[in-house]
Write an enzyme that holds these catalytic residues in place. Structure first.
Site, PDB file in Angstrom:
ATOM      1  N   GLY A 266     -28.424 175.591  77.311  1.00  0.00           N
ATOM      2  CA  GLY A 266     -27.176 175.395  78.051  1.00  0.00           C
ATOM      3  C   GLY A 266     -26.395 176.675  78.248  1.00  0.00           C
ATOM      4  O   GLY A 266     -26.008 177.020  79.361  1.00  0.00           O
ATOM      5  N   GLU A 303     -19.120 177.496  73.288  1.00  0.00           N
ATOM      6  CA  GLU A 303     -19.476 178.927  73.251  1.00  0.00           C
ATOM      7  C   GLU A 303     -18.253 179.754  72.869  1.00  0.00           C
ATOM      8  O   GLU A 303     -18.352 180.711  72.112  1.00  0.00           O
ATOM      9  CB  GLU A 303     -20.044 179.400  74.591  1.00  0.00           C
ATOM     10  CG  GLU A 303     -21.234 178.586  75.112  1.00  0.00           C
ATOM     11  CD  GLU A 303     -22.348 178.353  74.120  1.00  0.00           C
ATOM     12  OE1 GLU A 303     -22.548 179.185  73.212  1.00  0.00           O
ATOM     13  OE2 GLU A 303     -23.031 177.306  74.233  1.00  0.00           O
TER      14      GLU A 303
END
Ligand code: TRP
Ligand code: ZN
Length: 881
Positions: A266, A303
């Protein structure tokens, strides 16, 4: 199997490195046909290493062009070079080692190391990709500061990025230019990143809690500039949330997100230079579903959160992967819960755990949250390490309470800032902050498998005493035949005729009227335990595992009446949803045993009525009314015996038809009541309404021609991808082939230039359960919309077929298995990470009533291929063991 078998690596064999690298200078010269990487490693021998210690540098697929120590070329007898390591003997205690490597990014199809995606140079170094860029001790406990110089063609690569701060840019001869980047934070090599290419920027800013202004930059292809707002907003919300909830502030003056088309996963949290799969950045109503918007928000947050949980404090070794991943998934789940609906997020996460992680626990690749060994670490980026790891962190928070948990997390970040640490260090900080002994709890990190709680009860009407006896048991997993009891926080309540009853445990002081006394967390930590509840006016229905308080299975013999009570009246939305699932599962089991039965259980009918007539969150209502997935049902069936996928499919179709027929009025009402008017927004209220309207439309069209043409009209009228795809799926399942094909052609004509929308076009066809699916998938593999090297396309077509089209994947003649095997065979050479992930459905061969021999035979065929990547080798050898 190939002769040189890849080696197993054990946690127990961990040794700290003899040499550290305090500072790393890299100079990249990027060209079309090759690239040169000049490295200067400032090494230092550790105090504990002996004088004759060796500096071990990893390096793969590198051509050595130069090698020097403190400015002098090394002689051949000073080093040993093999396929994957460079050893240097007789080094001084400190110095500078210089290497030049020649590499070929344009022919790197593995998407690890430095590679090209549509001409763009980009990197992916986690877990062990940095060794494909330069020689380096490529292990997370070697943390170094970096200074990176990038030279490239100025016209093709106007953007030159690496981690940290931009120090200077320079024009060079021959239409080339240079950028120099400096990252002051010591980091492991897996967080290194570089990007060079021609992308356009969207820029915004964020002012941190201490008043520092951070530039936020998203880089995408020019045609996608209008699809970045959602990611940018998500980023700003994440930054604020991490300050408020965890007291964590961003630490550099710039933060980049770069979107690339070809990406194995991802996204990646490289320090200040996150690299994302385009599918996790770009959002527009026409080309992104509601689920896609939510996924982007949570991955951007994930993230970003890694900047603390992963980057500032990193992992000592890859066995500790869940230290950063489990904690960060927990953090992003809490963020999503705060941005939307907490109980909805819980239901959806529980669904993933029960459908996919439990299957992993029960399969041949089963491993603990902290694995004890591996062959290829890429195979351990799993639901167990990520999602179960997050559940373990959540249980810690439940046990400690939010305040002590937050103090533990503060202590962990402060104490270990700039270090590479272990899961034990994390738990130790929690122990210290709370004063609790978590020794027994830590078994969750080392023991694999899904615990099952067997719960039975009895009622003493005279005394008003209700007893719950709870036993726990974890089935054996590969390498762990015996299991020990775990510490399981079991959140519960007791439901009476008129609502939730007061829960008081025998021998406990009543805690007055102030606290919430209808809700309680039982500590289950023994093989067998009994809990006695006193002072009850009536026999209660137990409301168990509220909020999915632990990643366990619960076996309690509910009657349909009790389930109906929970669906209609329990306080906890997870329990209500779960009770409805159980009612549907038992209806499906009845239908599977007696296929000719056509009447619905009146209690199930009542449950549907209860759900429809209550003011629940429409998104939760939609989840309650949707049939349990085939994958979930197959997992349940194989837990108790073997799964008959064709029987499951037929039973599910029959239940859908029965519900469609019995509640036509209701579906009409729901569909009309929840149609969204006005402009599309990816906001909770609209998303919930669309979900419910689309579930209703699907039932409306089931076995009903008029409903199918409504769905077709709805397809054409849609102003967003969520509704358009929902209608398309319904028509493909219920309508004539000609109508379905017309919609598919229309979809193609509209979106053929939108790669992300085309992924959905591939998936809906791959998931189509009609008989010609395999031929269709094979034809699509030749279609211009497909790209056999792009992971998104492979997942959209082949992954969707193998994971979401059970009746065709499990075709009696084995043609589905063969199709998957052929693709894996090619990918084994091209992109081993994707190859081994794609294999997952075949590894579950032991779950099925039919087909297991053919599945095994396909695995066996693959295992005899002449050259297997370590990734594929590990999955095959464990599946065939
Ligand atoms: N650390 C990344 C994340 O969780 C995962 C990741 C991205 C990854 N790309 C990868 C892992 C390639 C292995 C290989 O956000
Ligand atoms: Zn992560």
């Amino acid at each position: 199997m190939r002769d040189a078998q890849p080696k197993t690596i054990f946690l127990s064999e961990y040794r700290a490195p003899d040499y550290g690298i305090s500072h790393t200078e890299l100079h990249f010269e990027l060209f079309d046909a090759h690239s040169l990487v000049h490295a200067r490693l400032h090494f230092r021998r550790s105090d504990t290493a002996s004088d004759d210690a060796t500096l071990v540098l990893n390096g793969q697929e590198l051509e050595l062009q130069a090698l020097a120590l403190d400015g002098e070329a090394l002689d051949a007898q000073d080093y040993e070079l093999s396929d994957d390591v460079l050893r240097i003997n007789g080094l001084p205690a400190s110095g500078v080692l210089e290497t030049t490597a020649r590499i070929y990014p344009q022919s790197n199809t593995s998407l690890e190391g430095l590679y090209r995606s549509r001409g763009l140079f980009c990197t992916q170094c986690e877990a062990e990709g940095f060794r494909k860029i330069t020689w380096f001790p490529d292990r997370p406990d070697v943390m170094s500061t970096y200074r990176v110089t990038i030279d490239a063609d100025a016209r093709h690569c106007p953007e030159l990025l690496s981690n940290g701060n931009l120090m200077e840019t320079v024009e060079l001869p021959n239409a080339r230019h240079r950028a120099v980047w400096d990252d002051p934070f010591p980091k492991p090599s897996y967080l290194f990143a570089l990007m060079a290419g021609n992308l356009s920027r969207v820029e915004d800013s964020f002012t941190t809690m201490s008043g520092r202004k951070v530039r936020l930059i998203i880089l995408v292809e020019e045609i996608d500039l209008d699809k970045c707002d959602h990611a940018m907003d998500s980023l700003k919300r994440s930054m604020r949330w991490d300050e408020e909830r965890f007291g964590r502030e961003y630490d550099l003056d710039v933060f980049h997100i770069v979107a690339v088309d070809d990406f194995n996963m991802g996204a990646m949290e490289n320090k200040s230079l996150n690299i994302f799969n385009t599918s996790c950045v770009l959002a527009a109503p026409d080309t992104t579903t509601d689920a896609g918007y939510q996924r982007i928000e949570s991955i951007v947050a994930h993230e970003y959160f890694h900047n603390w949980s992963g980057n500032r404090v990193t992992c000592r070794d890859w066995f500790q992967l869940s230290l950063k991943e489990g904690f960060t998934v927990f953090r992003d789940a809490e963020f999503s819960a705060d941005m939307g609906s907490r109980s909805l997020k819980r239901v959806e996460d529980a669904m993933v755990m029960r459908t996919q992680q439990f299957a992993e626990d029960a399969g041949p690749m089963s491993h603990p949250v902290r694995p004890a060994s591996f062959i290829e670490i890429s195979n351990f980026y799993t639901l167990t390490v990520y999602e179960k790891g997050a559940e373990v962190v959540r249980m810690l928070q439940t046990l400690l309470g939010e305040n002590d948990f937050r103090r533990g997390s503060d202590l962990y970040f402060d104490r270990h800032d700039g270090q590479a640490v272990t899961c034990d260090d994390f738990v130790a900080a929690m122990e210290e902050a709370s004063g609790r002994d978590l020794t027994d709890f830590k078994r969750w990190y080392s023991q694999a498998g899904t615990p099952e709680l067997t719960i039975r009860d009895s009622w003493d009407a005279e005394q008003g005493v209700y007893r719950l006896s709870v036993s726990q048991q974890t089935p054996p997993t590969p390498g762990q035949p015996e299991k020990e009891p775990l510490v399981v926080p079991l959140a519960m309540g007791l439901l009476g005729e008129a609502g939730n009853l007061r829960v008081s445990l025998e021998g406990e002081m009543p805690d007055g009227e102030t606290a919430d006394n209808t809700h309680r967390i039982l500590m289950v930590d023994q093989p067998h335990q009994e809990f006695r509840f006193t002072g009850l006016p009536e026999r209660p229905t137990p409301s168990l595992l509220r909020g999915f308080s632990a990643p366990v299975r619960v076996d309690y013999p509910y009657t349909a009446e009790q389930l109906l009570a929970l669906v209609s009246r329990d306080d906890d939305e997870f329990v209500r949803w779960d009770a409805m699932q159980q009612l549907m599962v038992s209806a499906l089991q009845t239908l599977q045993a007696e296929p000719r039965r056509s009447s619905l259980d009146p209690l199930l009918e009542e449950a549907v009525n209860a759900i429809c007539s209550q003011t629940l969150d429409p998104a939760v209502q939609a989840d309650m009314l949707r049939l349990p997935s085939e994958t979930y049902l197959a997992g349940l069936a194989s837990h108790h015996g073997k799964a008959d996928v064709h029987g499951i499919f037929r039973a599910r179709e029959a239940l859908r038809a029965a519900l469609a027929h019995a509640f036509r009025q209701r579906w009409e009402q729901l569909f009309d009541a929840h149609r969204v008017t006005g402009f599309y927004a990816a906001r909770g209220d609209q998303i919930g309404a669309r979900a419910l309207a689309n579930v209703a439309l699907d039932y409306l069209a089931s076995g009903n021609e008029e409903g199918v043409s409504r769905a077709a009209q709805y397809y054409y009228a849609a102003d967003n991808l969520t509704n358009r795809l929902a209608a398309l799926r319904t028509v493909l399942r219920e309508g004539d082939a000609a109508v379905g094909d017309a919609l598919l052609d229309d979809f193609y004509a509209r979106f053929k230039h939108e790669a992300l929308a085309m992924n959905h076009w591939l998936s809906v066809q791959a998931e189509n359960t009609s008989g010609d699916a395999i031929a269709r998938v094979r034809a699509l593999m030749e279609h211009p919309a497909y790209d056999s090297r792009n992971p998104n396309k492979i997942r959209a077509l082949i992954g969707a077929f193998a994971n979401a089209n059970a009746v065709n994947f499990h075709k009696e003649d084995g043609a589905g298995y063969r199709l998957l095997g052929e693709v894996v065979e090619v990918l084994n050479e091209q992109n081993p990470q994707i190859a081994s992930r794609l294999l997952t459905p075949l590894t579950r061969w032991n779950n099925y009533a039919q087909g297991s021999e053919l599945m095994r035979a396909e695995l066996q065929r693959l295992s005899e291929l002449p050259s297997l990547s370590p990734d594929v080798y590990e999955v095959l050898s464990k599946s065939l063991a």
